[in-house]
Design a protein around this motif. Structure first.
Motif, PDB file in Angstrom:
ATOM      1  N   LEU A 190       1.136  -1.370   0.013  1.00 25.09           N
ATOM      2  CA  LEU A 190      -0.657  -0.015  -0.043  1.00 25.09           C
ATOM      3  C   LEU A 190       0.834   0.977  -0.157  1.00 25.09           C
ATOM      4  O   LEU A 190       0.826   2.301  -0.897  1.00 25.09           O
ATOM      5  CB  LEU A 190      -0.557  -0.158   0.889  1.00 25.09           C
ATOM      6  CG  LEU A 190      -2.186   1.475   1.211  1.00 25.09           C
ATOM      7  CD1 LEU A 190      -2.774   1.510  -0.076  1.00 25.09           C
ATOM      8  CD2 LEU A 190      -2.937   1.192   2.971  1.00 25.09           C
ATOM      9  N   GLN A 191       2.424   1.411   0.984  1.00 22.74           N
ATOM     10  CA  GLN A 191       2.190   2.545   0.951  1.00 22.74           C
ATOM     11  C   GLN A 191       3.799   2.736  -0.193  1.00 22.74           C
ATOM     12  O   GLN A 191       3.498   3.703  -0.734  1.00 22.74           O
ATOM     13  CB  GLN A 191       3.350   2.127   2.380  1.00 22.74           C
ATOM     14  CG  GLN A 191       4.814   3.416   2.446  1.00 22.74           C
ATOM     15  CD  GLN A 191       3.737   5.457   2.734  1.00 22.74           C
ATOM     16  OE1 GLN A 191       2.480   4.609   3.328  1.00 22.74           O
ATOM     17  NE2 GLN A 191       3.838   5.850   1.842  1.00 22.74           N
ATOM     18  N   GLU A 192       3.767   1.308  -1.299  1.00 20.99           N
ATOM     19  CA  GLU A 192       4.591   1.781  -2.183  1.00 20.99           C
ATOM     20  C   GLU A 192       3.981   1.758  -3.525  1.00 20.99           C
ATOM     21  O   GLU A 192       4.443   3.157  -4.652  1.00 20.99           O
ATOM     22  CB  GLU A 192       5.341   0.377  -2.791  1.00 20.99           C
ATOM     23  CG  GLU A 192       5.709   0.449  -4.578  1.00 20.99           C
ATOM     24  CD  GLU A 192       6.479  -0.908  -3.969  1.00 20.99           C
ATOM     25  OE1 GLU A 192       6.878  -1.275  -5.236  1.00 20.99           O
ATOM     26  OE2 GLU A 192       6.805  -2.370  -3.863  1.00 20.99           O
ATOM     27  N   THR A 193       2.777   1.573  -3.488  1.00 24.98           N
ATOM     28  CA  THR A 193       1.428   2.646  -4.536  1.00 24.98           C
ATOM     29  C   THR A 193       1.020   3.570  -4.171  1.00 24.98           C
ATOM     30  O   THR A 193       1.338   4.504  -5.040  1.00 24.98           O
ATOM     31  CB  THR A 193       0.283   1.476  -4.253  1.00 24.98           C
ATOM     32  OG1 THR A 193       0.660   0.165  -4.827  1.00 24.98           O
ATOM     33  CG2 THR A 193      -0.612   1.614  -5.362  1.00 24.98           C
ATOM     34  N   LEU A 194       1.261   3.866  -2.467  1.00 26.56           N
ATOM     35  CA  LEU A 194       0.798   5.404  -2.392  1.00 26.56           C
ATOM     36  C   LEU A 194       1.952   6.582  -2.863  1.00 26.56           C
ATOM     37  O   LEU A 194       1.625   7.678  -3.684  1.00 26.56           O
ATOM     38  CB  LEU A 194       0.337   5.858  -1.101  1.00 26.56           C
ATOM     39  CG  LEU A 194      -0.569   5.158  -0.257  1.00 26.56           C
ATOM     40  CD1 LEU A 194      -1.235   5.353   0.860  1.00 26.56           C
ATOM     41  CD2 LEU A 194      -2.026   5.848  -1.135  1.00 26.56           C
TER      42      LEU A 194
END
Length: 122
Positions: free
Chosen positions: A26-30
């Motif tokens: 999720l953090q990588e995507t954000l």
């Protein structure tokens, strides 16, 4: 040029992730979304709710047919999309390849038809 990138995913892969794995993805995507926005490449992105909440509609001969879930019989389902505006198809493919969930599923990249053609649909 605008390209719609469709992210296909297997829900089971995401369901089996630990909370830590999910938060890392999720953090990588954000972070990737933030980078694309700063570069002026991202027009819009959204995740979709589970395919189990989908309905598929067809109207044939004035008859409406509706089924629950997606129509395609496949493990991968449409999980989300991102609309990008770039200078070339090569750039669109590069951006799609960098999308984090491309490592877990499939990204379909399609040019947007800015206006419907008068002569024929395709």
């Amino acid at each position: 040029m605008k390209y719609l990138c469709l992210a296909y995913e297997e829900e089971q892969i995401f369901s089996e992730m630990t909370e830590a794995q999910w938060h890392e993805l999720l953090q990588e995507t954000l972070d990737y979304v933030d980078d694309l926005q700063k570069r002026g490449k991202l027009v819009l992105t959204n995740a979709l709710q589970s395919a189990t909440k989908a309905h598929t509609l067809r109207v044939r001969h004035d008859e409406l047919t509706m089924t629950d879930g997606p129509f395609a019989e496949t493990k991968e389902q449409l999980g989300g999309f991102f609309l990008i505006e770039v200078a070339s198809e090569e750039e669109a493919l590069e951006i799609a390849a960098g999308w984090p969930s491309a490592r877990l599923g499939t990204i379909e990249v399609r040019p947007v038809e800015e206006e419907l053609r008068l002569a024929s649909r395709y």
